[in-house]
Design a protein around this motif. Structure first.
Motif, PDB file in Angstrom:
ATOM      1  N   ARG A   1       0.665  -1.274   0.078  1.00  0.00           N
ATOM      2  CA  ARG A   1       0.013  -0.022  -0.002  1.00  0.00           C
ATOM      3  C   ARG A   1       0.981   1.062   0.207  1.00  0.00           C
ATOM      4  NH1 ARG A   1      -2.440   1.031   5.616  1.00  0.00           N
ATOM      5  NH2 ARG A   1      -0.229   1.577   5.783  1.00  0.00           N
ATOM      6  N   ASP A   2       2.099   1.069   0.762  1.00  0.00           N
ATOM      7  CA  ASP A   2       2.772   2.520   0.915  1.00  0.00           C
ATOM      8  C   ASP A   2       3.919   2.437  -0.140  1.00  0.00           C
ATOM      9  OD1 ASP A   2       1.192   2.837   3.243  1.00  0.00           O
ATOM     10  OD2 ASP A   2       2.444   1.884   4.846  1.00  0.00           O
ATOM     11  N   GLY A   3       4.101   1.762  -1.146  1.00  0.00           N
ATOM     12  CA  GLY A   3       5.015   1.713  -2.230  1.00  0.00           C
ATOM     13  C   GLY A   3       6.156   1.033  -1.774  1.00  0.00           C
ATOM     14  N   ASP A   4       6.325   0.423  -0.566  1.00  0.00           N
ATOM     15  CA  ASP A   4       7.717  -0.262  -0.177  1.00  0.00           C
ATOM     16  C   ASP A   4       7.732  -1.660  -0.871  1.00  0.00           C
ATOM     17  OD1 ASP A   4       9.651  -1.550   1.212  1.00  0.00           O
ATOM     18  OD2 ASP A   4       8.887  -0.739   3.391  1.00  0.00           O
ATOM     19  N   ASP A   5       8.773  -1.718  -1.743  1.00  0.00           N
ATOM     20  CA  ASP A   5       9.242  -2.643  -2.684  1.00  0.00           C
ATOM     21  C   ASP A   5      10.304  -3.498  -2.173  1.00  0.00           C
ATOM     22  OD1 ASP A   5      11.301  -0.955  -3.134  1.00  0.00           O
ATOM     23  OD2 ASP A   5      10.983  -1.200  -5.315  1.00  0.00           O
ATOM     24  N   ARG A   6      10.584  -3.531  -0.758  1.00  0.00           N
ATOM     25  CA  ARG A   6      11.605  -4.271  -0.020  1.00  0.00           C
ATOM     26  C   ARG A   6      11.407  -5.743  -0.147  1.00  0.00           C
ATOM     27  NH1 ARG A   6      13.046  -1.328   5.048  1.00  0.00           N
ATOM     28  NH2 ARG A   6      10.672  -1.157   5.098  1.00  0.00           N
ATOM     29  N   LEU A   7      10.283  -6.289  -0.395  1.00  0.00           N
ATOM     30  CA  LEU A   7      10.058  -7.889  -0.634  1.00  0.00           C
ATOM     31  C   LEU A   7      10.147  -8.391  -1.996  1.00  0.00           C
ATOM     32  CD1 LEU A   7       7.207  -8.332   1.866  1.00  0.00           C
ATOM     33  CD2 LEU A   7       9.581  -8.264   2.436  1.00  0.00           C
ATOM     34  N   ALA A   8      10.842  -9.609  -2.156  1.00  0.00           N
ATOM     35  CA  ALA A   8      11.018 -10.254  -3.556  1.00  0.00           C
ATOM     36  C   ALA A   8      10.093 -11.236  -3.528  1.00  0.00           C
ATOM     37  CB  ALA A   8      12.539 -10.659  -3.739  1.00  0.00           C
ATOM     38  N   SER A   9       9.570 -11.681  -2.614  1.00  0.00           N
ATOM     39  CA  SER A   9       8.612 -12.761  -2.481  1.00  0.00           C
ATOM     40  C   SER A   9       8.017 -13.128  -1.263  1.00  0.00           C
ATOM     41  CB  SER A   9       8.990 -14.070  -3.241  1.00  0.00           C
ATOM     42  OG  SER A   9       9.937 -14.760  -2.528  1.00  0.00           O
ATOM     43  N   ILE A  10       6.913 -13.920  -1.160  1.00  0.00           N
ATOM     44  CA  ILE A  10       6.177 -14.032   0.103  1.00  0.00           C
ATOM     45  C   ILE A  10       6.059 -15.594  -0.116  1.00  0.00           C
ATOM     46  CG2 ILE A  10       4.276 -13.784   1.619  1.00  0.00           C
ATOM     47  CD1 ILE A  10       4.115 -10.798   0.382  1.00  0.00           C
ATOM     48  N   THR A  11       6.192 -16.244   1.224  1.00  0.00           N
ATOM     49  CA  THR A  11       5.783 -17.781   1.353  1.00  0.00           C
ATOM     50  C   THR A  11       5.090 -17.840   2.707  1.00  0.00           C
ATOM     51  OG1 THR A  11       7.895 -18.505  -0.041  1.00  0.00           O
ATOM     52  CG2 THR A  11       6.460 -20.104   1.771  1.00  0.00           C
ATOM     53  N   LEU A  12       4.065 -18.422   2.502  1.00  0.00           N
ATOM     54  CA  LEU A  12       3.064 -18.680   3.864  1.00  0.00           C
ATOM     55  C   LEU A  12       2.865 -20.151   4.146  1.00  0.00           C
ATOM     56  CD1 LEU A  12       0.257 -15.977   3.300  1.00  0.00           C
ATOM     57  CD2 LEU A  12       2.354 -15.617   4.566  1.00  0.00           C
ATOM     58  N   MET A  13       3.463 -20.481   5.096  1.00  0.00           N
ATOM     59  CA  MET A  13       3.493 -21.906   5.558  1.00  0.00           C
ATOM     60  C   MET A  13       2.439 -22.246   6.648  1.00  0.00           C
ATOM     61  SD  MET A  13       7.212 -23.012   5.407  1.00  0.00           S
ATOM     62  CE  MET A  13       7.852 -22.152   6.983  1.00  0.00           C
ATOM     63  N   ALA A  14       1.190 -22.944   6.278  1.00  0.00           N
ATOM     64  CA  ALA A  14       0.141 -23.303   7.315  1.00  0.00           C
ATOM     65  C   ALA A  14      -0.158 -21.931   7.672  1.00  0.00           C
ATOM     66  CB  ALA A  14       0.880 -24.381   8.152  1.00  0.00           C
ATOM     67  N   ALA A  15      -0.687 -20.932   7.102  1.00  0.00           N
ATOM     68  CA  ALA A  15      -0.789 -19.624   7.751  1.00  0.00           C
ATOM     69  C   ALA A  15      -1.949 -19.251   6.991  1.00  0.00           C
ATOM     70  CB  ALA A  15       0.146 -18.477   7.551  1.00  0.00           C
ATOM     71  N   GLN A  16      -3.064 -18.554   7.920  1.00  0.00           N
ATOM     72  CA  GLN A  16      -4.353 -18.177   7.423  1.00  0.00           C
ATOM     73  C   GLN A  16      -4.351 -16.493   7.441  1.00  0.00           C
ATOM     74  OE1 GLN A  16      -7.727 -20.864   9.323  1.00  0.00           O
ATOM     75  NE2 GLN A  16      -6.023 -20.823  10.867  1.00  0.00           N
ATOM     76  N   VAL A  17      -5.228 -15.956   6.319  1.00  0.00           N
ATOM     77  CA  VAL A  17      -5.128 -14.888   6.187  1.00  0.00           C
ATOM     78  C   VAL A  17      -6.802 -14.360   6.397  1.00  0.00           C
ATOM     79  CG1 VAL A  17      -3.319 -14.266   4.884  1.00  0.00           C
ATOM     80  CG2 VAL A  17      -5.458 -14.763   3.804  1.00  0.00           C
ATOM     81  N   ASP A  18      -7.715 -15.529   6.312  1.00  0.00           N
ATOM     82  CA  ASP A  18      -9.254 -15.435   6.692  1.00  0.00           C
ATOM     83  C   ASP A  18      -9.511 -16.378   7.609  1.00  0.00           C
ATOM     84  OD1 ASP A  18     -12.067 -14.638   5.297  1.00  0.00           O
ATOM     85  OD2 ASP A  18     -11.944 -16.636   5.676  1.00  0.00           O
ATOM     86  N   PHE A  19     -10.534 -16.014   8.629  1.00  0.00           N
ATOM     87  CA  PHE A  19     -10.636 -16.987   9.876  1.00  0.00           C
ATOM     88  C   PHE A  19     -12.013 -17.183   9.868  1.00  0.00           C
ATOM     89  CE2 PHE A  19      -6.610 -15.063  10.408  1.00  0.00           C
ATOM     90  CZ  PHE A  19      -5.955 -16.046  11.225  1.00  0.00           C
ATOM     91  N   ALA A  20     -12.829 -17.255   8.670  1.00  0.00           N
ATOM     92  CA  ALA A  20     -14.192 -17.627   8.740  1.00  0.00           C
ATOM     93  C   ALA A  20     -14.395 -19.440   8.969  1.00  0.00           C
ATOM     94  CB  ALA A  20     -14.955 -17.327   7.426  1.00  0.00           C
ATOM     95  N   GLU A  21     -13.309 -19.918   8.294  1.00  0.00           N
ATOM     96  CA  GLU A  21     -13.247 -21.227   8.585  1.00  0.00           C
ATOM     97  C   GLU A  21     -11.997 -21.887   9.103  1.00  0.00           C
ATOM     98  OE1 GLU A  21     -14.878 -23.359   4.767  1.00  0.00           O
ATOM     99  OE2 GLU A  21     -14.475 -21.189   3.920  1.00  0.00           O
ATOM    100  N   ALA A  22     -11.527 -21.242  10.494  1.00  0.00           N
ATOM    101  CA  ALA A  22     -10.583 -21.280  11.066  1.00  0.00           C
ATOM    102  C   ALA A  22     -10.190 -22.748  12.036  1.00  0.00           C
ATOM    103  CB  ALA A  22     -10.410 -20.208  11.916  1.00  0.00           C
ATOM    104  N   GLY A  23     -11.334 -23.673  11.528  1.00  0.00           N
ATOM    105  CA  GLY A  23     -10.950 -24.967  12.162  1.00  0.00           C
ATOM    106  C   GLY A  23     -11.533 -25.111  13.469  1.00  0.00           C
ATOM    107  N   GLU A  24     -10.992 -26.190  14.218  1.00  0.00           N
ATOM    108  CA  GLU A  24     -11.546 -26.636  15.552  1.00  0.00           C
ATOM    109  C   GLU A  24     -11.270 -25.501  16.761  1.00  0.00           C
ATOM    110  OE1 GLU A  24      -9.852 -30.326  15.435  1.00  0.00           O
ATOM    111  OE2 GLU A  24     -11.879 -31.353  15.237  1.00  0.00           O
TER     112      GLU A  24
END
Length: 613
Positions: free
Chosen positions: A360-383
């Protein structure tokens, strides 16, 4: 207790706003001098309420009795007005008794027929061959038949809130597990066999184990890591150095294992709920050691174990003092290079927030993003979602308000309840009746080495991220402005695990629904931890990999699963190939730290925060 809270209340008005804004009306917290300024009495009354709830929470282990009563009353009233379901349950009870009678009669011939009620896939209580013999098999089937009936009774019911249906089912399973025949020495063939063969020595040793555990629970003592799994020697032993430290985290840089490395460094953001070395366990299954050997300059955050003094640490502090400060340090140590960021579990959720804010802020210091067993939506967040509603969150907030943090037993108990038949009851039988010692493994040592969580941060996470699901609802603000995951434009690699009950893979998959960037989704065999720890050579492993180009149409998870053929082996090399494809040509390996730029090596890895109890 109440008097102590009343005494402290006037000195802590801000805590009432920070931790539980809904406790009293917002007008009660108007600025001093305004017509609506809070009175000392208002603070005292609020503190009395919170102190009473905090005291109750200690007695219930952090489980809100109001949430429990609400679930049971909701279920009872809906069942009472459903004659069709009542008739269905009566017929099911009759059918179950008939199955049990037929099974018992089949045993009169000397061999029993097929068991009508097989145990669940995670239920290891019935593995001993004695459960196939009279009378033990009849007791087992009677118990499992009762369990089957209650599972049907607490199923979905028209008008009943789904969460309350699942919650009553979960609570009933816990109650039934307390009376399982596997828990009683005279009803468990394995305990009887062991007692006869040892002359009862197993019961004596089990009693000693019980007393030892009870003493540790009462004293709230943290068991030290066994010498055979010493941190820095056996576990978390990948060579490296702490190159930055603040009051929230240590940043570890690992020594190169190859003569050349890729130009872009890798930053690993672990969850703060446990210590980082789940990704640096024994040498043979260390994800970090393996990644270093692939020719990467690897950095990893090691979170501190907070105490009551850190109660005011916020989720924003974890972003700014954690991820953003780590990126700043890496940029100084490895100048001119963008960073491959990798977040695991809650660390991945925080990384997604940070990455969206950077985009959002135009910060381009990341080359890639990896998410391991990580949620961004919690509507079906499990038990785990079973244990969270407004009443439960408020109850936990009051307990944390009194303590300053969420403590280890209060946190680990919720995870254990999800698999209570294995994590609680099977272990209790082995330890207290069979007299067996817990045989530690690298992952079991890590599981016991839990951390605390600051009150404010955990409240913000539970309420804003988990309960209200603000990230994907477009209501999560960073520095006063809302973030959107679709702003992320760098490539993403998202990993889910097939049997994850903490971050179910279909919930993890929803990252594809809220992003537009080039994204690879990989589904691997295993659970929340075992699926991630899937080193090359690990037997009986497979994975599925799919690619969603930037801007492509969305594909639902079931259709995606049907279209992907499984590939045998570990997913680590597949991810490394993807990472290589988004990295530059190899260059000479780097030294640790950058003393000339203010980042000298401070101490050898794994640092000091990992040892905080």
């Amino acid at each position: 207790m109440a008097h102590e809270f009343l005494r402290q209340a006037p000195d802590r008005p801000e805590s009432l706003v920070t931790y539980l804004p809904q406790t009293i009306p917002a007008a009660a917290f108007a600025p001093a001098g305004s017509p609506h300024a809070p009175t000392e009495s208002a603070h005292r009354h609020a503190a009395l309420d919170r102190g009473a709830m905090a005291s109750l929470a200690r007695l219930t282990g952090g489980i809100s009795p109001h949430a429990v009563l609400d679930a049971w009353s909701d279920w009872t009233m809906h069942l009472a007005r459903a004659p069709g379901r009542q008739l269905e349950l009566a017929e099911r009870a009759q059918a179950n008794w008939l199955k049990l009678a037929q099974f018992a009669l089949s045993g009169l011939s000397g061999t029993f027929g097929e068991k009508p009620f097989p145990p669940g896939p995670h239920d290891t209580r019935w593995s001993h061959e004695g459960w196939d013999k009279t009378p033990f098999t009849l007791w087992q089937q009677g118990f499992l038949g009762l369990q089957d009936w209650w599972q049907a009774a607490t199923g979905d019911l028209r008008g009943l809130r789904k969460q309350n249906a699942e919650r009553t089912g979960c609570m009933m399973r816990q109650l039934l597990d307390t009376v399982s025949p596997a828990n009683f020495p005279l009803a468990n063939p394995e305990i009887l066999e062991r007692s006869l063969s040892t002359g009862g020595r197993n019961l004596v040793e089990g009693a000693a184990h019980f007393l030892d555990d009870a003493c540790h629970i009462v004293a709230q003592e943290h068991r030290p890591v066994p010498e055979d799994f010493a941190l820095g020697k056996v576990l978390a032993c990948t060579p490296g150095a702490v190159v930055f430290r603040n009051d929230l985290m240590e940043l570890i840089q690992y020594a190169p294992a190859t003569r050349t490395v890729r130009p872009e460094p890798v930053l690993i953001v672990p969850a703060w709920i446990m210590k980082y070395y789940i990704l640096d366990l024994s040498a043979q299954n260390s994800f970090i050691r393996w990644l270093v050997a692939q020719g990467y300059t690897v950095f990893c955050i090691s979170w501190r174990n907070p105490s009551a003094d850190h109660a005011d640490l916020s989720l924003e502090d974890y972003r700014t003092k954690g991820i953003m400060r780590a990126v700043e340090a890496i940029n100084a140590i490895v100048p001119g290079q963008r960073v491959h960021a990798n977040g695991y579990c809650l660390g991945g959720t925080l990384l997604a927030i940070a990455a969206a804010a950077m985009a959002r802020d135009g910060d381009d210091r990341l080359a890639s993003i990896t998410l391991m067993a990580a949620q961004v939506d919690f509507a079906e967040a499990g038990e785990l979602l079973l244990f969270l509603d407004e009443s439960q969150v408020a109850f936990l907030e009051d307990m944390m308000w009194a303590q300053g943090y969420l403590d280890r037993p209060q946190m680990s108990g919720a995870f254990a309840l999800i698999r209570s038949e294995d994590l609680i009851w099977s272990r209790s039988v082995r330890r207290y009746f069979l007299g067996e010692q817990d045989m530690p493994t690298d992952i079991s040592v890590w599981l016991r080495d839990t951390t605390r969580m600051p009150a404010r941060m955990h409240s913000e996470y539970l309420r804003g991220v988990f309960l209200e699901n603000r990230i994907t609802a477009g209501r999560f603000a960073v520095e006063g402005r809302v973030i959107a995951l679709k702003d992320i434009s760098v490539p993403m690699f998202v990993i889910g695990t097939e049997s994850d009950h903490i971050a179910p893979w279909r919930s993890v998959y929803k990252t594809l629904l809220f992003t537009d960037c080039d994204l690879h989704f990989l589904l691997t065999k295993g659970g929340h931890n075992t699926g991630i720890l899937s080193e090359p050579g690990h037997p009986r492993r497979h994975y599925r990999l799919g690619h969603r180009p930037a801007g492509a149409l969305y594909c639902d998870p079931d259709s995606w699963l049907a279209a992907q053929e499984p590939a045998e082996g570990s997913w680590w090399p597949e991810w490394a190939r993807w990472l290589d494809g988004h990295s530059g040509a190899p260059m000479p390996a780097r030294l640790l730290g950058a003393a000339q730029r203010g980042y000298p090596p401070l101490e050898p890895a794994p640092g000091s925060y990992i040892h905080q109890a």
